[in-house]
Design a protein around this motif. Structure first.
Motif, PDB file in Angstrom:
ATOM      1  N   GLU A   2       0.846  -1.191   0.000  1.00  0.00           N
ATOM      2  CA  GLU A   2       0.000   0.000   0.000  1.00  0.00           C
ATOM      3  C   GLU A   2       0.883   1.242   0.000  1.00  0.00           C
ATOM      4  N   THR A   6      -5.697   6.221   2.014  1.00  0.00           N
ATOM      5  CA  THR A   6      -6.942   5.566   1.606  1.00  0.00           C
ATOM      6  C   THR A   6      -8.069   6.324   2.295  1.00  0.00           C
ATOM      7  N   ARG A  15      -8.238   5.155  -3.156  1.00  0.00           N
ATOM      8  CA  ARG A  15      -6.848   4.819  -2.880  1.00  0.00           C
ATOM      9  C   ARG A  15      -5.994   5.075  -4.106  1.00  0.00           C
ATOM     10  N   PRO A  17      -3.945   4.368  -7.325  1.00  0.00           N
ATOM     11  CA  PRO A  17      -4.149   3.315  -8.327  1.00  0.00           C
ATOM     12  C   PRO A  17      -3.153   2.165  -8.193  1.00  0.00           C
ATOM     13  N   GLN A  18      -3.648   0.969  -8.475  1.00  0.00           N
ATOM     14  CA  GLN A  18      -2.845  -0.251  -8.459  1.00  0.00           C
ATOM     15  C   GLN A  18      -2.984  -0.944  -9.808  1.00  0.00           C
ATOM     16  N   ALA A  19      -2.034  -1.803 -10.127  1.00  0.00           N
ATOM     17  CA  ALA A  19      -2.013  -2.475 -11.427  1.00  0.00           C
ATOM     18  C   ALA A  19      -3.329  -3.189 -11.739  1.00  0.00           C
ATOM     19  N   ASP A  21      -6.213  -2.264 -11.282  1.00  0.00           N
ATOM     20  CA  ASP A  21      -7.249  -1.322 -11.719  1.00  0.00           C
ATOM     21  C   ASP A  21      -7.226  -1.108 -13.225  1.00  0.00           C
ATOM     22  N   PRO A  55      -0.274   6.907 -10.671  1.00  0.00           N
ATOM     23  CA  PRO A  55       0.663   6.445  -9.641  1.00  0.00           C
ATOM     24  C   PRO A  55       1.966   7.253  -9.673  1.00  0.00           C
ATOM     25  N   TRP A  58       1.499  10.475  -7.833  1.00  0.00           N
ATOM     26  CA  TRP A  58       1.556  10.256  -6.381  1.00  0.00           C
ATOM     27  C   TRP A  58       3.005  10.200  -5.903  1.00  0.00           C
ATOM     28  N   SER A  67      -7.963   5.969  -7.271  1.00  0.00           N
ATOM     29  CA  SER A  67      -8.864   4.975  -7.833  1.00  0.00           C
ATOM     30  C   SER A  67     -10.063   4.912  -6.908  1.00  0.00           C
ATOM     31  N   TRP A  76     -13.486  -1.590  -9.466  1.00  0.00           N
ATOM     32  CA  TRP A  76     -12.991  -0.259  -9.811  1.00  0.00           C
ATOM     33  C   TRP A  76     -14.101   0.469 -10.555  1.00  0.00           C
ATOM     34  N   GLN A  79     -11.946   7.139 -11.356  1.00  0.00           N
ATOM     35  CA  GLN A  79     -10.913   7.862 -10.630  1.00  0.00           C
ATOM     36  C   GLN A  79     -11.400   9.271 -10.350  1.00  0.00           C
TER      37      GLN A  79
END
Length: 182
Positions: A2, A6, A15, A17-19, A21, A55, A58, A67, A76, A79
């Protein structure tokens, strides 16, 4: 792993973005209607490069769009959040949502949380939303948030030919408008 904050609302988790998403993000940019006001339809490879902007923002700036995740399903939805690329006309709170999330109040819920977070954590005195004059849905959301149309603006390249209006409000105005969402 993380990274970043969040935020939680009644229905949403916001939160970094993560892969995982990316699939739904690629669906948004692959959809002509959904991508119409955010730079247009893009093939998957271009969508991946664009996905990496948030990302990266950030890491480099300490903020970017969140996200937006449905807490109940983990899906998801889109955004929303702070955004200020080089040459941008101001401190933006922006949003983009998957078509299957439209019309359910998710954008308002996420934008309220993002506005609260930006004003509390970024030291901003005002926010803007850059909106195409034909994008009635985003104009309606800006109005719900209490922003007003401040007039036309020319965005930096590669968006310099895209029509855009700046909507916005001050921190003090948001403090008054925020009461409607309590």
């Amino acid at each position: 792993m993380e990274f970043g904050p969040t935020l939680e609302t009644a229905r949403l988790r916001l939160r970094v973005p993560q892969a995982g998403d990316f699939e739904r993000f690629a669906e948004v940019l692959g959809n002509e209607e959904a991508a119409r006001y955010i730079g247009g339809h893009q093939p998957r490879a271009a969508a991946w490069r664009r996905f990496l902007q948030m990302p990266g923002a950030w890491v480099v700036q300490g903020f970017g769009m969140f996200s937006v995740i449905d807490k109940a399903s983990g899906r998801w939805l889109g955004q929303a959040g702070p955004w200020k690329p080089d040459g941008w006309p101001g401190n933006e709170i922006g949003w983009t949502f998957h078509p299957d999330a439209w019309g359910r109040g998710y954008a308002t819920e996420a934008a309220v949380a993002a506005l609260d977070w930006a004003f509390a954590n970024l030291g901003w005195d005002d926010v803007i939303h850059c909106i195409d004059p034909a994008n009635a849905a985003s104009q309606a959301l800006a109005q719900r948030l209490g922003s007003r149309n401040l007039g036309p603006v020319r965005l930096p390249a590669p968006y310099e030919d895209a029509p855009s209006e700046v909507w916005g409000q001050s921190r003090a105005h948001w403090a008054e408008n925020r009461k409607r969402f309590a």
